[in-house]
Design an enzyme around this catalytic site. Sequence first.
Site, short mmCIF file in Angstrom:
data_model
loop_
_atom_site.label_atom_id
_atom_site.label_comp_id
_atom_site.label_asym_id
_atom_site.label_seq_id
_atom_site.Cartn_x
_atom_site.Cartn_y
_atom_site.Cartn_z
N GLU A 1 -3.74 6.22 1.31
CA GLU A 1 -3.55 4.81 1.65
C GLU A 1 -4.74 4.37 2.48
O GLU A 1 -5.12 5.04 3.46
CB GLU A 1 -2.25 4.65 2.44
CG GLU A 1 -1.87 3.24 2.73
CD GLU A 1 -0.48 3.14 3.34
OE1 GLU A 1 -0.26 2.20 4.13
OE2 GLU A 1 0.37 3.99 3.05
N LYS B 1 0.82 -1.22 0.00
CA LYS B 1 0.00 0.00 0.00
C LYS B 1 0.86 1.27 0.00
O LYS B 1 0.63 2.18 -0.79
CB LYS B 1 -0.91 0.02 1.24
CG LYS B 1 -1.97 -1.03 1.29
CD LYS B 1 -2.86 -0.85 2.51
CE LYS B 1 -2.15 -1.13 3.82
NZ LYS B 1 -1.78 -2.55 4.00
N THR B 2 1.80 1.32 0.92
CA THR B 2 2.59 2.54 1.08
C THR B 2 3.45 2.81 -0.15
O THR B 2 3.52 3.95 -0.64
CB THR B 2 3.47 2.45 2.33
OG1 THR B 2 2.64 2.27 3.48
CG2 THR B 2 4.30 3.71 2.52
#
Length: 403
Positions: A140, A99-100
């Site tokens: 996110e 995600k990051t």
Amino acid sequence: MNQPWSGRKLHFVGIGGVGMSGLAKVARILGADVTGSDRSLDGHAAANVPEGAEVVYSSAIPPDNPERTTGAPELHRADLLAELTQLKPTIAVSGTHGKTTTSSMLVHALPGQSYLVGGEVRSTGTNADWNADSDWLIVEADESDRSLLKLHPTIAVVTNAELDHHTTYASSRDVDDTFAMFLARARDAVVAPDLTRLRADAHVFGEFDGELSVPGAHNRRNAGAALTAIELTGGDVQAAAGRLATFAGAGRRFEVVGTAHGATVVDDYAHHPTEVRATIEAARTQPASRVIALFQPHLFSRTQREATAFGKALANADLAILLDVYPAREEAADYPGVSGLTLVRSTLDARPGMPVFWARTHENARRFLQETLQNGDLLLTMGAGDVNTIGRDLVAHSEPPGR
């Protein structure tokens, strides 16, 4: 200026956390009166909450925290993030892993957009920003507590789906159902090739085959997801792909910290077996005589459930060093017999005879590494706790190797 934000009082409990600090920064840009406290600063106390403030908390802050018992109105961080996703068209990135990095790739490849990311974007030097003139907001979306279902995405991205947060999800099907509900909230969906079951009309991403400075097949997939989302915005995909050649990564995602005793020190947030394996595989693509994995397990429950998988992942290193479990919100007494030693045993089960050191403490690990590191080694410090402090300390106090 959005009037409901201007003059609004928001008090962030745990403001030092990467997610909370980003929200606090954006809220302040929008005109809110922002205060906050953190355990690592002056601690928590009811007196910290200003009169008339809304208390913003995350799932990591328990109800008995003194700043949540003042009677002030409360707001989960996801509710505040949800408000922001209603102010601009939003690209929301979720998934068990990546995600990051994927969010950070979007920020780098689409300069000038507003964003809130769960780590520092190295090219911007911060984890969040708000640009009133931007066309998009990049966020996110956290699946760990199902808070992603509060957001209002225009484009929703799911990088992958695995059962990780066992206290939230009962099964892999439960994970799938949650991601499917998240994707259904968006105009357009972007998913990995094996996740078309989550939404029939989803756009599928592949591996990016252009120039990319961050290593590993997993990062090529992350780049593919980011570029597919950019295409759906109507943006210039070719220009975005060119910008990814200079993407330096996100904080604590295969982050080169420096050199210690002749070894390259790389820090990574990897705390799930899939992430540990991917990080070690990425290290294998680098010129290194040995890949040394220093791992700090995160949560007793995850350590217990995933012990075998962790052992198989760590067995891909040349040398593994284990710290004890970073407990976070759990208590050791609730998981008798589970410790970092559990993963020492599972690693040796996966690869009998492999050199594995049970360090247990930071100090033991630091001392061992000072004596062990050699020219040409690559040291990985991995985990969601405070293992990164060891690598940074080794770099800060390193002397030229005498080998």
